[in-house]
Scaffold this motif. Structure first.
Motif, PDB file in Angstrom:
ATOM      1  N   GLY A  40       0.798  -1.225   0.000  1.00  0.00           N
ATOM      2  CA  GLY A  40       0.000   0.000   0.000  1.00  0.00           C
ATOM      3  C   GLY A  40       0.826   1.269   0.000  1.00  0.00           C
ATOM      4  N   LYS A  41       2.166   1.131   0.078  1.00  0.00           N
ATOM      5  CA  LYS A  41       3.013   2.329   0.252  1.00  0.00           C
ATOM      6  C   LYS A  41       2.885   3.321  -0.904  1.00  0.00           C
ATOM      7  CE  LYS A  41       6.616   0.374   3.223  1.00  0.00           C
ATOM      8  NZ  LYS A  41       7.961  -0.219   3.220  1.00  0.00           N
ATOM      9  N   MET A  42       2.833   2.810  -2.140  1.00  0.00           N
ATOM     10  CA  MET A  42       2.768   3.736  -3.283  1.00  0.00           C
ATOM     11  C   MET A  42       1.446   4.507  -3.265  1.00  0.00           C
ATOM     12  SD  MET A  42       4.781   4.695  -5.662  1.00  0.00           S
ATOM     13  CE  MET A  42       4.380   6.193  -6.561  1.00  0.00           C
ATOM     14  N   GLY A  43       0.354   3.822  -2.996  1.00  0.00           N
ATOM     15  CA  GLY A  43      -0.955   4.486  -2.963  1.00  0.00           C
ATOM     16  C   GLY A  43      -1.044   5.510  -1.849  1.00  0.00           C
ATOM     17  N   PHE A  44      -0.500   5.166  -0.680  1.00  0.00           N
ATOM     18  CA  PHE A  44      -0.528   6.111   0.445  1.00  0.00           C
ATOM     19  C   PHE A  44       0.379   7.305   0.155  1.00  0.00           C
ATOM     20  CE2 PHE A  44      -2.846   4.449   4.283  1.00  0.00           C
ATOM     21  CZ  PHE A  44      -3.494   3.411   3.631  1.00  0.00           C
ATOM     22  N   ALA A  45       1.517   7.059  -0.503  1.00  0.00           N
ATOM     23  CA  ALA A  45       2.406   8.167  -0.876  1.00  0.00           C
ATOM     24  C   ALA A  45       1.717   9.092  -1.877  1.00  0.00           C
ATOM     25  CB  ALA A  45       3.710   7.623  -1.464  1.00  0.00           C
ATOM     26  N   ALA A  66       0.867  12.999  -1.441  1.00  0.00           N
ATOM     27  CA  ALA A  66       1.343  13.976  -2.424  1.00  0.00           C
ATOM     28  C   ALA A  66       0.183  14.773  -3.021  1.00  0.00           C
ATOM     29  CB  ALA A  66       2.133  13.265  -3.526  1.00  0.00           C
ATOM     30  N   ALA A  67      -0.925  14.090  -3.299  1.00  0.00           N
ATOM     31  CA  ALA A  67      -2.088  14.796  -3.875  1.00  0.00           C
ATOM     32  C   ALA A  67      -2.652  15.796  -2.865  1.00  0.00           C
ATOM     33  CB  ALA A  67      -3.150  13.791  -4.308  1.00  0.00           C
ATOM     34  N   ALA A  68      -2.679  15.412  -1.585  1.00  0.00           N
ATOM     35  CA  ALA A  68      -3.154  16.342  -0.543  1.00  0.00           C
ATOM     36  C   ALA A  68      -2.200  17.528  -0.422  1.00  0.00           C
ATOM     37  CB  ALA A  68      -3.286  15.617   0.793  1.00  0.00           C
ATOM     38  N   GLU A  69      -0.899  17.274  -0.479  1.00  0.00           N
ATOM     39  CA  GLU A  69       0.085  18.366  -0.451  1.00  0.00           C
ATOM     40  C   GLU A  69      -0.129  19.324  -1.612  1.00  0.00           C
ATOM     41  OE1 GLU A  69       3.939  15.905   1.402  1.00  0.00           O
ATOM     42  OE2 GLU A  69       3.856  16.400  -0.714  1.00  0.00           O
ATOM     43  N   ALA A  70      -0.583  18.765  -2.744  1.00  0.00           N
ATOM     44  CA  ALA A  70      -0.786  19.585  -3.944  1.00  0.00           C
ATOM     45  C   ALA A  70      -2.130  20.308  -3.925  1.00  0.00           C
ATOM     46  CB  ALA A  70      -0.679  18.709  -5.192  1.00  0.00           C
ATOM     47  N   GLY A  71      -2.866  20.172  -2.807  1.00  0.00           N
ATOM     48  CA  GLY A  71      -4.087  20.954  -2.634  1.00  0.00           C
ATOM     49  C   GLY A  71      -5.373  20.218  -2.956  1.00  0.00           C
ATOM     50  N   VAL A  84       2.155  13.104  -9.291  1.00  0.00           N
ATOM     51  CA  VAL A  84       1.047  14.040  -9.059  1.00  0.00           C
ATOM     52  C   VAL A  84       1.204  15.278  -9.941  1.00  0.00           C
ATOM     53  CG1 VAL A  84       0.238  15.728  -7.341  1.00  0.00           C
ATOM     54  CG2 VAL A  84       0.285  13.284  -6.780  1.00  0.00           C
ATOM     55  N   ALA A  85       2.421  15.776 -10.055  1.00  0.00           N
ATOM     56  CA  ALA A  85       2.662  16.945 -10.917  1.00  0.00           C
ATOM     57  C   ALA A  85       2.351  16.604 -12.367  1.00  0.00           C
ATOM     58  CB  ALA A  85       4.110  17.405 -10.772  1.00  0.00           C
ATOM     59  N   ASP A  86       2.730  15.410 -12.787  1.00  0.00           N
ATOM     60  CA  ASP A  86       2.458  14.953 -14.155  1.00  0.00           C
ATOM     61  C   ASP A  86       0.952  14.829 -14.397  1.00  0.00           C
ATOM     62  OD1 ASP A  86       3.718  13.268 -16.660  1.00  0.00           O
ATOM     63  OD2 ASP A  86       1.808  12.429 -15.974  1.00  0.00           O
ATOM     64  N   ILE A  87       0.238  14.230 -13.443  1.00  0.00           N
ATOM     65  CA  ILE A  87      -1.212  14.051 -13.582  1.00  0.00           C
ATOM     66  C   ILE A  87      -1.909  15.408 -13.644  1.00  0.00           C
ATOM     67  CG2 ILE A  87      -3.278  13.247 -12.358  1.00  0.00           C
ATOM     68  CD1 ILE A  87      -1.513  10.849 -11.374  1.00  0.00           C
TER      69      ILE A  87
END
Ligand code: CTP
Ligand code: CA
Length: 225
Positions: free
Chosen positions: A38-43, A47-52, A216-219
């Motif tokens: 689950g580490k990649m999904g949680f990361a 990251a998505a939350a950090e990105a707002g 996340v930046a790419d998405i």
């Protein structure tokens, strides 16, 4: 939250993520699962939350802390994961399927623990195919931007491209190299309609959180303005 993303590239967006393995019960005390940590999904959720973004994380059975600001729903089986995801999907801008969903489940759930009968005979466990959560979301009338992962043991680029086409998603992320389940470092291959691109760009390995932030930046760049 730390100010990693400036500007906050996912401000005002909603991101739905599946993570971890699923657990498919055989009887009340046994089941079939896999080694996804689950580490990649949680990361990615972090990251998505950090990105707002407002982030919903649908997690199979894992022992990981919920990232700050993330709404988490816990599920066990693939069917429960689909049941949690489907009503939420249309209200999200992005769906990232990192979960290692069990492809099959025991066709029948035994009500009681299956016992040895002393004859040496082994139980025959018939299996049914689980629903494909990612393909189901991608086939919705107005689907979110869908991102899949491809866990392969060989020929990542080829299989990732096949999954991109079969599931009709915008992006498939392949894990390059040996099994990455449970590890903190990873190397990814981004496969979309335009072509393939390694992440990190130089083909090295990087911590999952760094990869998650880059992904996340790419998405974010793929979303309609
Ligand atoms: N996936 C899903 N539901 C499933 C199976 C897979 O949502 N029942 C998603 C995974 O979360 C991942 C992507 O589909 O994002 C690819 O998963 P993978 O297991 O690599 O592909 P499969 O289509 O199951 O094919 P196979 O395991 O045979 O390679
Ligand atoms: Ca699979």
């Amino acid at each position: 939250l730390v100010a990693f993303f400036q500007p906050k590239v996912l401000a005002g967006r909603r991101v739905l993520i599946t993570a971890g393995p699923t657990y498919e019960a055989i009887d009340p005390v046994r089941g079939i699962t896999n080694l996804s940590s689950g580490k990649m999904g949680f990361a990615l959720a972090r990251a998505a939350a950090e990105a707002g973004a407002r982030v919903t994380l649908v997690a199979g059975p894992v022992h990981l802390e919920t990232p700050q600001g993330v709404t988490r729903l816990n599920v066990k089986s693939a069917q429960q994961m689909l049941d949690a995801v489907l009503p939420l999907a249309a209200a999200h801008d992005v769906f990232i399927a990192t979960a290692a969903v069990a492809d099959w489940r025991p066709a029948q759930l035994a009500e009681h623990k299956i016992k040895k009968d002393g004859s040496g005979q082994v139980p025959q466990i018939a299996m049914s195919e689980n629903p494909d959560i990612l393909a189901t979301v991608a086939a919705l009338p107005q689907p979110p931007l869908c991102v899949g992962f491809a866990a392969e043991s060989q020929d990542v680029a080829h299989h990732a491209r096949q999954k991109l086409q079969r599931k009709k998603v915008a992006l498939v992320v392949g894990n390059i190299g040996p099994a990455t389940f449970g590890q903190d470092n990873n190397a990814l291959l981004l496969v979309d309609a335009q072509g393939d691109q390694p992440l990190p760009a130089d083909g090295s390995r990087a911590p999952k959180l760094a990869l998650a932030r880059a992904l996340v930046a790419d998405i974010a760049r793929r979303l309609p303005k």
